[in-house]
Design an enzyme around this catalytic site. Structure first.
Site, PDB file in Angstrom:
ATOM      1  N   GLY A  97      22.775   0.614 -12.624  1.00  0.00           N
ATOM      2  CA  GLY A  97      21.667   0.879 -11.719  1.00  0.00           C
ATOM      3  C   GLY A  97      21.244   2.331 -11.776  1.00  0.00           C
ATOM      4  O   GLY A  97      21.407   3.011 -12.795  1.00  0.00           O
ATOM      5  N   SER A  98      20.726   2.825 -10.675  1.00  0.00           N
ATOM      6  CA  SER A  98      20.138   4.158 -10.651  1.00  0.00           C
ATOM      7  C   SER A  98      21.201   5.249 -10.626  1.00  0.00           C
ATOM      8  O   SER A  98      22.342   5.037 -10.203  1.00  0.00           O
ATOM      9  CB  SER A  98      19.232   4.308  -9.424  1.00  0.00           C
ATOM     10  OG  SER A  98      20.008   4.383  -8.239  1.00  0.00           O
ATOM     11  N   LYS A 149      28.355  -8.921  -7.178  1.00  0.00           N
ATOM     12  CA  LYS A 149      27.290  -8.696  -6.219  1.00  0.00           C
ATOM     13  C   LYS A 149      25.991  -8.493  -7.002  1.00  0.00           C
ATOM     14  O   LYS A 149      25.755  -7.427  -7.589  1.00  0.00           O
ATOM     15  CB  LYS A 149      27.601  -7.469  -5.347  1.00  0.00           C
ATOM     16  CG  LYS A 149      26.679  -7.324  -4.126  1.00  0.00           C
ATOM     17  CD  LYS A 149      25.482  -6.487  -4.479  1.00  0.00           C
ATOM     18  CE  LYS A 149      24.506  -6.383  -3.323  1.00  0.00           C
ATOM     19  NZ  LYS A 149      23.191  -5.850  -3.746  1.00  0.00           N
ATOM     20  N   GLY A 186      24.645   5.438  -8.458  1.00  0.00           N
ATOM     21  CA  GLY A 186      25.873   5.608  -9.217  1.00  0.00           C
ATOM     22  C   GLY A 186      26.710   6.774  -8.717  1.00  0.00           C
ATOM     23  O   GLY A 186      27.945   6.692  -8.644  1.00  0.00           O
ATOM     24  N   GLU A 206      26.801   2.490 -15.689  1.00  0.00           N
ATOM     25  CA  GLU A 206      25.685   2.573 -16.640  1.00  0.00           C
ATOM     26  C   GLU A 206      24.449   2.850 -15.810  1.00  0.00           C
ATOM     27  O   GLU A 206      23.966   1.979 -15.083  1.00  0.00           O
ATOM     28  CB  GLU A 206      25.562   1.271 -17.443  1.00  0.00           C
ATOM     29  CG  GLU A 206      24.721   1.423 -18.699  1.00  0.00           C
ATOM     30  CD  GLU A 206      23.255   1.148 -18.446  1.00  0.00           C
ATOM     31  OE1 GLU A 206      22.503   2.126 -18.201  1.00  0.00           O
ATOM     32  OE2 GLU A 206      22.855  -0.020 -18.496  1.00  0.00           O
ATOM     33  N   CYS A 236      16.730   0.452 -18.694  1.00  0.00           N
ATOM     34  CA  CYS A 236      17.329   1.788 -18.643  1.00  0.00           C
ATOM     35  C   CYS A 236      17.139   2.530 -19.957  1.00  0.00           C
ATOM     36  O   CYS A 236      17.134   3.762 -19.974  1.00  0.00           O
ATOM     37  CB  CYS A 236      18.801   1.674 -18.290  1.00  0.00           C
ATOM     38  SG  CYS A 236      19.710   0.528 -19.349  1.00  0.00           S
ATOM     39  N   GLU A 280      13.169   9.140 -13.973  1.00  0.00           N
ATOM     40  CA  GLU A 280      12.967   7.796 -14.513  1.00  0.00           C
ATOM     41  C   GLU A 280      11.878   7.078 -13.717  1.00  0.00           C
ATOM     42  O   GLU A 280      11.981   6.943 -12.497  1.00  0.00           O
ATOM     43  CB  GLU A 280      14.276   7.021 -14.446  1.00  0.00           C
ATOM     44  CG  GLU A 280      14.260   5.712 -15.190  1.00  0.00           C
ATOM     45  CD  GLU A 280      15.638   5.061 -15.216  1.00  0.00           C
ATOM     46  OE1 GLU A 280      15.968   4.438 -16.224  1.00  0.00           O
ATOM     47  OE2 GLU A 280      16.372   5.188 -14.216  1.00  0.00           O
TER      48      GLU A 280
END
Length: 500
Positions: A235-236, A183, A240, A257, A291, A392
């Site tokens: 992703g974020s 996806k 996550g 991650e 990231c 972030e």
């Protein structure tokens, strides 16, 4: 310069399931936007739970059929052939990614070229997966283990490095014998279709890799699907946590991650030109949309003023523009929402007492009035508890802070819930290796920054993730162990006969 006014035909994509491009069950679509021009790039399938179900079924059919019947060596050779195909089409893949996420064509094309190394490496490991014989007290019993694939792996990748992260996630899973439902991000969905078509052109059977596109609802359906053995997500942090909770509720494994707030430490004995280049690249390469971005720079007070002044001068000279042009050094941020986030976080930092050394505004780029460009920004006079020092940004925003001694900067660097990466610049190698052990980060760079390799493990500490990609240990995370016992002797093991 790329023309922004000429009308072009917008690509349209369905899902890719079982070797065929198919529309969604409901026929709904969504559009992606070119961040350089602010205009629509293409249309994609907005997938529902039934579409995800079809993709998972196709992956299971491939596991039971042609993919499952191939030898590990044959699987490995197909992964290598796929790598060759991707490298041959790197410019085309890189161009569509650059047009969708605004990162430089040079970087996107380079990433598409180097994934060949990942597929060769993991292809070579495919027939190195071995069980073992367990030595037991009873010599008449043979006990051995088999390492078997988990099944169908759901892979959810972000928009910033779609091909590289997809291959980093899929290569070890496929080497272990699993099948995939991929996806991609709704921002950069197109390259996923190129990857799966090239996989099948290389000989990987249809259904081994399937693509479903969509937004959060599509991802939720994949994470919650009972036929998916594991979720791999990049992703974020917030997403996550949600994915881990949902997958955990049905006892499915995850590799995550997530975000970072990486420290880049410059000691007073550093080679300043080397450190300057590393700090700049660590945050302004890819417009800070990585990231591992070195978004917190800590500079020894003895050199702080001189070093930070040099950073600001260089940041102001960065050439913004069309990411497809060779002369461009930084493209736009990927979305309007990201642009607004950059503006908001810098404004909040100023409200909390920080000062701007440069940048902080939406940038005006000739020919791209509607583009999502943000000025390279450096902020100082922040405090450790300021919002911008803890969250972030994922944009071209650097926070610089002076420090006086080693213990102080160690506490500052580790004073975050994240732990993805860190960098340091020093000529004192004793200090460097001592610091590397004490920094709470999954990757530490010494006198370099932003480097990855197919054979070196990568992943985060703390809120930056769970598990590792890259390196031989990555394959282990896509296998399960079966223990087999066999009595070789003729002795009757009757539990009702008493033996003294």
């Amino acid at each position: 310069m790329t023309t922004t006014d000429a009308p072009t035909e917008r690509p349209r994509y369905g899902n890719y399931i079982g070797g065929k491009e198919v529309p969604t069950s409901g026929g709904e679509t969504f559009t992606s936007i070119n961040p350089t021009t602010g205009r629509e790039w293409g249309a994609f399938a907005l997938s529902s739970a039934s579409d995800v179900d079809a993709a998972v079924a196709a992956a299971h059919a491939a596991l039971k059929g042609p993919w499952g019947k191939l030898s590990p060596s044959a699987k490995g050779r197909l992964l290598m052939a796929w790598g060759e195909k991707i490298a041959e089409n790197a410019r085309r893949i890189g161009t569509m990614e650059s047009e969708q996420n605004g990162k430089l064509l040079a970087e996107m094309q380079a990433q598409a070229k180097i994934v060949k190394d990942w597929l060769f490496y993991f292809g070579g490991l495919a027939d190195k997966i071995e069980g073992r014989v367990i030595p037991l007290e009873r010599s008449s019993v043979l006990n051995y283990t088999l390492r078997e694939p988990l099944g169908v792996i759901g892979v959810i990748v972000p928009w910033n490095s779609p091909t590289l992260i997809a291959i980093m996630s899929m290569a070890p899973a496929l080497a272990a014998g699993n099948a995939i439902v991929l996806k991609p991000s709704e921002i950069t969905s197109a390259s996923a279709f190129e990857l799966v078509r090239l996989a099948e052109a290389a000989g990987i059977p249809a259904g081994v890799i399937n693509v479903v596109t969509g937004a959060r609802e599509t991802g939720d359906a994949l994470v919650g699907h009972a036929g998916v053995a594991k979720i791999v997500f990049t992703g974020s942090e917030q997403a996550g946590r949600s994915i881990a909770a949902k997958a955990g509720s049905r006892l499915a494994a995850c590799t995550l991650e997530l975000g970072g707030k990486s420290a880049n430490i410059v000691f007073d004995d550093a080679r300043l030109e080397q450190a300057e280049a590393g700090v700049l690249a660590g945050i302004f390469a890819a417009a800070g949309q990585t990231c591992i971005a070195g978004s917190r720079a800590y500079v020894h007070r003895k050199i702080y003023d001189r070093f930070v002044e040099r950073l600001a001068v260089r940041a102001k000279q960065i050439r913004l523009g069309d990411p497809l042009e060779v002369a461009t050094q930084m493209g736009p941020v990927a979305t309007r929402a990201q642009l607004e986030k950059d503006l908001s976080m810098v404004a909040q930092a100023r409200d909390e007492g920080a000062e701007l050394l440069c940048g902080g505004q939406r940038a005006s780029v000739p020919g791209f009035a509607s583009g999502f460009f943000f000025e390279p920004t450096i902020v100082h006079h922040t405090r450790p508890d300021d919002h911008i020092m803890n969250e972030e940004v994922f944009g071209p925003v650097l926070c610089v802070t002076p420090f006086d001694d080693d213990e102080e900067v160690l506490a500052l660097a580790n004073g975050t819930r994240f732990g993805l990466a860190a960098g340091m610049w020093t000529c004192n190698l004793q200090r460097a290796h001592s610091f590397a052990k004490r920094l709470e980060a999954g990757t530490v760079w010494i006198n370099m920054y932003r480097a990855l390799a197919f054979n070196s493990p990568f992943g985060g500490y703390k809120a930056s993730g769970i598990g590792r990609v890259n390196g031989a240990e990555a394959v282990e995370q896509y296998l399960q162990t079966k223990s087999i016992w066999c009595e070789l002797g003729d002795e009757v093991q009757d539990p009702f006969i008493l033996r003294l």
